[in-house]
Each structure stands twice: as C-alpha cells, then as structure tokens.
Design an enzyme around this catalytic site. Structure first.
Site, mmCIF file in Angstrom:
data_model
loop_
_atom_site.group_PDB
_atom_site.id
_atom_site.type_symbol
_atom_site.label_atom_id
_atom_site.label_comp_id
_atom_site.label_asym_id
_atom_site.label_seq_id
_atom_site.Cartn_x
_atom_site.Cartn_y
_atom_site.Cartn_z
ATOM 1 N N ASN A 85 -2.664 12.759 -4.391
ATOM 2 C CA ASN A 85 -3.729 13.226 -5.285
ATOM 3 C C ASN A 85 -4.235 14.608 -4.886
ATOM 4 O O ASN A 85 -4.474 15.472 -5.730
ATOM 5 C CB ASN A 85 -4.897 12.240 -5.283
ATOM 6 C CG ASN A 85 -4.614 11.003 -6.124
ATOM 7 O OD1 ASN A 85 -3.891 11.065 -7.103
ATOM 8 N ND2 ASN A 85 -5.189 9.874 -5.727
ATOM 9 N N ASP B 178 -1.446 9.297 -10.882
ATOM 10 C CA ASP B 178 -1.335 8.222 -11.872
ATOM 11 C C ASP B 178 0.130 7.955 -12.230
ATOM 12 O O ASP B 178 0.546 6.805 -12.410
ATOM 13 C CB ASP B 178 -2.113 8.588 -13.134
ATOM 14 C CG ASP B 178 -3.621 8.456 -12.957
ATOM 15 O OD1 ASP B 178 -4.056 7.923 -11.917
ATOM 16 O OD2 ASP B 178 -4.358 8.896 -13.858
ATOM 17 N N GLU C 28 -4.355 2.195 -4.775
ATOM 18 C CA GLU C 28 -2.908 2.215 -4.543
ATOM 19 C C GLU C 28 -2.418 0.924 -3.895
ATOM 20 O O GLU C 28 -1.303 0.861 -3.369
ATOM 21 C CB GLU C 28 -2.530 3.408 -3.667
ATOM 22 C CG GLU C 28 -3.006 3.344 -2.223
ATOM 23 C CD GLU C 28 -4.407 3.889 -2.016
ATOM 24 O OE1 GLU C 28 -4.742 4.282 -0.881
ATOM 25 O OE2 GLU C 28 -5.187 3.933 -2.997
ATOM 26 N N ASP D 13 0.863 -1.182 0.000
ATOM 27 C CA ASP D 13 0.000 0.000 0.000
ATOM 28 C C ASP D 13 0.904 1.238 0.000
ATOM 29 O O ASP D 13 1.760 1.386 0.883
ATOM 30 C CB ASP D 13 -0.917 0.019 1.236
ATOM 31 C CG ASP D 13 -1.933 1.138 1.168
ATOM 32 O OD1 ASP D 13 -3.037 0.893 0.651
ATOM 33 O OD2 ASP D 13 -1.629 2.256 1.631
#
Length: 301
Positions: A182, A191, A217, A174
């Site tokens: 983000n 991305d 993620e 993770d």
C-alpha cells in the site's frame, strides 16, 4: 362513459402485463438458518435427496441431520417432500411430516438449526435473490465469505467435528509485508493484490471448504475430513501458487508471498472458536518469525 372506458383500458393493460411477465416456475430451496445459510438450491431432478452424505443432492451439515434425511420429488407435476426415516424428523411450518405437498413459502426444518424456505421464482427474481444473498455473506472486494459468516460457520463446524469425530483444519493466512504494498504502490494496487490472491485461492479449494476474508490482509480456510499431511500439502500449494502470481498495476509488477498457520481438531484439543483461532494464529506468528513465505502447523500431541 369515459371513466368506464379508462377502467377497462387499465384492466386490459394489467392483463397484458401479467401475460408478458416471466413465469414463476423455477423451484428453489433457500437456506435461511443453519450452517449453510444463504445457499440457494434449484430443484430440477425428479428426486432430490437432502442429507449429510456426500452422495446427497443437497448436502447439509448440521447436528441432527441424517445421512439421507428427506427427499423432494415430482409426482404428477406436484412437488412433495418425504421424510426418509430420519433420526430427528423433518418438519414443515413447525409440523412433523412423513410426506406432504410443498407450497410456495413453506419452511422446512431439518436437524436442530437448519431451515430452508421453499419458493417458486422467475429468472429475474432468482438473479436478484442471489445478488442479495451474496452481498450479505461475501466480502465485496475479494468475493470471499465475510468474517461474520465465517465465525458462524466456525462455531458450527467445531461442534460438528467434535460430535461426529471428523477431522477439521483451520488455515490462517496473512499476506507478507502488505503494508509496504500500500505504501509503495498505493491502495488501489493493494486492493488488486487482495482480489487476485483471493481469486487464486478460490480456484484451489473444494466446494465444501469455507474461504473467508478475516480482516485486512488476513484470510482463513476451514476444511473438513482431511488428514494433517494433506492439509499441510494443501496449504503449501496455496503458498507456492501465491509466490508465483503475476500481479500488474500501472505497468509495475508486484511480488507477494503469504504466511500460513494451521491448527487441527482433534490434535490441538480446541473446543471453542476462540481456542481454534488462537492455535492457528500462534502458528501464523511462528511462520512470520521464521522468515515468512512458509507454512507452520501445530505439532501432533
């Protein structure tokens, strides 16, 4: 007379097109069912051995497949398939065989679930087929396998591990504080982080390892026949490589780290995908609780 002339011209044009068309002379086996579904194998060698052994030209992992199960060979320009005294036999189009010629479209079954389609292709067909298979099995952004493929492999790998008493490890990843990436840098930057991370991991794994994007993620790796000490070292190297990645977006460098939880068979006693995932996820949660950017493995029983 004019109609006859037109028909003749059409026939000539078709003959010209056929003469110019790429030759369908590339022999392939495509796995259409079983653990290795989606893989394409080009048949180039005089003898190609299929089986579970690491020395096989085409290695297939499935219950019921022998170490050296069958072989495909060129004989006077003809491709034949021959069973190599396998325990459960080799089947072509549903019929058990000892040896027979392979024809375009034939389907070979090895073991309980593995089915391969034999086909001749040209270079354009080969490229198109690979693209279709890749799009069906892989995540479009990261190039890692998708969750659907991963879950299919997870189930079969666990069964294989328990049946043959082979070590199996599941690493659950993770990316730390990815939501902040983000929020601060934007989704395009997010991305890019996912893509760069996945590319870095792909360079570290073995051909037989299964690397997948589990969701968002979250990523996972299935790795077989590896000791607990080695899998921990493997995971920690990925953790360290991730922390050293240089990711730039719009002139800004984005630092990232990853937390990793590991579960192993037989030590964890897992017998189902749900149990195996739950054990790895629990270790991932512990890695987060302890401060992130670390690897935590289930203790030996």
């Amino acid at each position: 007379m004019n109609d006859w002339d037109d028909t003749t011209n059409v026939a000539v044009d078709l003959a010209t097109l056929e003469a110019k068309a790429p030759a369908r002379n590339l022999a392939y086996l495509i796995v259409i069912a079983g653990t290795n579904v989606g893989e394409m194998h080009k048949i180039e060698d005089k003898v190609t051995v299929l089986g579970r052994s690491v020395d096989s030209n085409i290695r297939l992992i499935d219950d019921g497949i022998s170490r050296e199960h069958c072989k495909i060979q060129f004989n006077d320009g003809v491709l034949t398939v021959e069973d190599m005294s396998s325990r459960n036999g080799t089947f072509c189009n549903g019929q058990r065989l000892s040896r027979r010629e392979l024809k375009d479209g034939d389907k070979l079954q090895l073991g309980k679930t593995t089915i391969l389609k034999f086909t001749y292709q040209d270079h354009l067909e080969e490229s198109f087929q690979r693209q279709m298979l890749e799009s069906a099995l892989r995540d479009g952004l990261t190039g890692a396998y998708n969750k659907r493929y991963f879950m299919d492999r997870l189930d079969s790998e666990i069964k294989f591990s328990l049946r043959h008493k082979v070590n199996l490890a599941l690493m659950f990843f993770d990316l730390d504080k990815f939501k902040s990436v983000n929020d601060i840098y934007g989704h395009m930057a997010g991305d890019k982080v996912l893509a760069v991370f996945a590319e870095s991991v792909q360079k570290s794994i073995r051909n037989e390892d299964v690397f997948a994007r589990y969701g968002g993620e979250e990523f996972a790796i299935l790795t077989r026949a590896i000791s607990r000490a080695d899998v921990f070292q493997f995971a920690d190297r990925i953790r360290e490589d991730t922390a050293n990645l240089i990711i730039e977006s719009d002139g800004v460098y984005i630092p990232i780290t990853v937390s990793i939880g590991i579960s192993t068979i037989p030590e964890d006693g897992a017998e189902t995908p749900e149990d195996f995932l739950k054990a790895a996820d629990k270790m991932l949660y512990e890695a987060k609780r302890l401060g992130r950017n670390r690897v935590v493995m289930t203790p030996e029983s």
